[in-house]
Motif scaffolding. Structure first.
Motif, PDB file in Angstrom:
ATOM      1  N   PHE A   1       0.836  -1.202   0.000  1.00  0.00           N
ATOM      2  CA  PHE A   1       0.000   0.000   0.000  1.00  0.00           C
ATOM      3  C   PHE A   1       0.875   1.258   0.000  1.00  0.00           C
TER       4      PHE A   1
ATOM      5  N   ASN B   1       2.710   1.658  -3.415  1.00  0.00           N
ATOM      6  CA  ASN B   1       1.831   2.192  -4.468  1.00  0.00           C
ATOM      7  C   ASN B   1       1.503   3.665  -4.229  1.00  0.00           C
ATOM      8  N   PHE B   2       1.327   4.009  -2.959  1.00  0.00           N
ATOM      9  CA  PHE B   2       1.066   5.413  -2.617  1.00  0.00           C
ATOM     10  C   PHE B   2       2.221   6.308  -3.054  1.00  0.00           C
TER      11      PHE B   2
ATOM     12  N   SER C   1      -6.724  13.096  -7.555  1.00  0.00           N
ATOM     13  CA  SER C   1      -7.834  12.143  -7.511  1.00  0.00           C
ATOM     14  C   SER C   1      -7.362  10.774  -7.014  1.00  0.00           C
ATOM     15  N   GLN C   2      -6.203  10.338  -7.477  1.00  0.00           N
ATOM     16  CA  GLN C   2      -5.673   9.033  -7.063  1.00  0.00           C
ATOM     17  C   GLN C   2      -5.285   9.009  -5.581  1.00  0.00           C
TER      18      GLN C   2
ATOM     19  N   GLU D   1      -6.806  10.147  -3.176  1.00  0.00           N
ATOM     20  CA  GLU D   1      -7.980   9.859  -2.334  1.00  0.00           C
ATOM     21  C   GLU D   1      -8.018   8.399  -1.918  1.00  0.00           C
ATOM     22  N   ASN D   2      -7.396   7.538  -2.719  1.00  0.00           N
ATOM     23  CA  ASN D   2      -7.403   6.104  -2.421  1.00  0.00           C
ATOM     24  C   ASN D   2      -6.429   5.713  -1.315  1.00  0.00           C
ATOM     25  N   TYR D   3      -5.633   6.669  -0.845  1.00  0.00           N
ATOM     26  CA  TYR D   3      -4.586   6.340   0.125  1.00  0.00           C
ATOM     27  C   TYR D   3      -4.660   7.153   1.416  1.00  0.00           C
TER      28      TYR D   3
ATOM     29  N   GLU E   1      -9.411  11.892   4.716  1.00  0.00           N
ATOM     30  CA  GLU E   1      -9.992  13.093   4.108  1.00  0.00           C
ATOM     31  C   GLU E   1      -9.208  14.349   4.484  1.00  0.00           C
TER      32      GLU E   1
ATOM     33  N   HIS F   1      -5.860  14.335   2.681  1.00  0.00           N
ATOM     34  CA  HIS F   1      -6.055  14.571   1.239  1.00  0.00           C
ATOM     35  C   HIS F   1      -6.325  16.039   0.967  1.00  0.00           C
TER      36      HIS F   1
ATOM     37  N   ASN G   1      -8.384  -3.542   5.613  1.00  0.00           N
ATOM     38  CA  ASN G   1      -8.388  -2.316   4.826  1.00  0.00           C
ATOM     39  C   ASN G   1      -7.429  -1.324   5.470  1.00  0.00           C
TER      40      ASN G   1
ATOM     41  N   VAL H   1      -5.325   2.674   5.477  1.00  0.00           N
ATOM     42  CA  VAL H   1      -5.349   4.085   5.108  1.00  0.00           C
ATOM     43  C   VAL H   1      -4.184   4.775   5.802  1.00  0.00           C
TER      44      VAL H   1
END
Length: 301
Positions: free
Chosen positions: A73, A76-77, A97-98, A100-102, A105, A108, A177, A179
């Motif tokens: 993770f 990739n981030f 935009s990408q 946001e997947n890592y 809020e 980001h 999951n 983050v």
């Protein structure tokens, strides 16, 4: 007269007195005490609680934690976070935009304005390395240290490659999951340790003839070793302590062999110089061996 005389004699006779020997009292008391003690001992024997000491041993089993998902993770981030194009608003929007997947809020939102639309540089990621993943004091959180190698371009002629080290904190829930909850923060890079292992030295316990025998044995073995089969190795090695490598290396020499007598065995520390036929470069292997001798020398471990 005779009658009276007998009566007088009877009247003058002293009464008989009986007495108890004090030593008998002491003996009697001791026997009573002994009897009571014996009775008490029997009572304790039948009423005592059967107890014994139990030694309790607590074994702490070290649990391995799978952090592959966390590492991938973060890797990739980093590919997204450190990539952008100069003066390209569309590219920055795609990057934003990408992310946001890592990121959470809040993170980001903070990072969305860190690179201006008219940024004069472009950045591409050359490499990302994960250096450590450690559990945080907080539950389900991991601190990850990683390095990023970036190719920075400003105009076509000005280009440089930089490497930086960062640390982030990743939260992983029960469903695996993840983050990022802590923004990439600069940290120090690992440096070379000053540790130097103590060198082994010959103890001069082997005579010159034995040393020559071992030299010859090792030279023969390492000449055959690169291409030797498992069966061929069994003549030189016990219990498969050295693996079959099946590579095209040519033996050159033994370098700095050290021999130490350990009872009936000989401890060997040696560098073996090979030439790699594919690259035509020399390769230096380091071995720590234990030799034993019956009819011939053999590598025990």
């Amino acid at each position: 007269m005779i009658f009276k005389k007998k009566e007088k004699q009877k009247e003058n006779k002293k009464p008989k007195v009986s007495s108890i020997n004090p030593r008998k009292k002491l003996v009697l008391t001791l026997w009573v005490f002994l009897g009571l003690s014996f009775s008490f001992a029997i009572y304790k024997h039948f009423t005592a609680i059967d107890t014994h000491t139990v030694e309790e041993r607590i074994y702490v089993e070290e649990q391995l934690i799978d952090t592959n998902s966390v590492e991938n993770f973060v890797r990739n981030f980093a590919q997204v976070y450190y990539t952008w194009e100069a003066d390209n608003e569309e590219s920055l929007e795609e990057r934003n935009s990408q992310l946001e997947n890592y990121l959470t809020e809040d993170l980001h939102s903070l990072n969305s304005v860190m690179i201006p639309n008219d940024v004069p540089t472009s950045s591409s990621v050359q490499n990302v390395q994960i250096w450590s993943v450690t559990e945080s004091e907080e539950d389900n959180q991991y601190n990850v240290i990683y390095s990023v190698s970036q190719r920075i371009t400003e105009e076509e002629e000005d280009e440089q490659v930089i490497e930086s080290f960062y640390e982030v904190t990743v939260y992983e829930d029960e469903e695996k999951n993840v983050v990022i909850i802590r923004n990439p923060t600069l940290t120090t890079s690992p440096t070379k340790s000053a540790y130097q292992p103590a060198p082994l030295e010959n103890d001069n316990s082997l005579d010159s003839e034995t040393r020559e025998e071992i030299d010859e044995f090792l030279s023969t073995f390492f000449s055959l070793y690169p291409t030797a089969s498992e069966r061929e190795l069994s003549y030189y090695v016990e219990d498969d302590v050295l693996p079959v490598i099946n590579q095209e290396y040519v033996f050159s020499e033994l370098i700095n062999p050290v021999y130490i007598q350990e009872g009936e065995y000989v401890r060997v520390s040696v560098y073996v110089r090979y030439q790699d036929e594919r690259t035509q470069a020399d390769q230096l292997s380091q071995y720590e061996l234990l030799l034993c001798q019956s009819d011939t020398w053999k590598i025990k471990e």
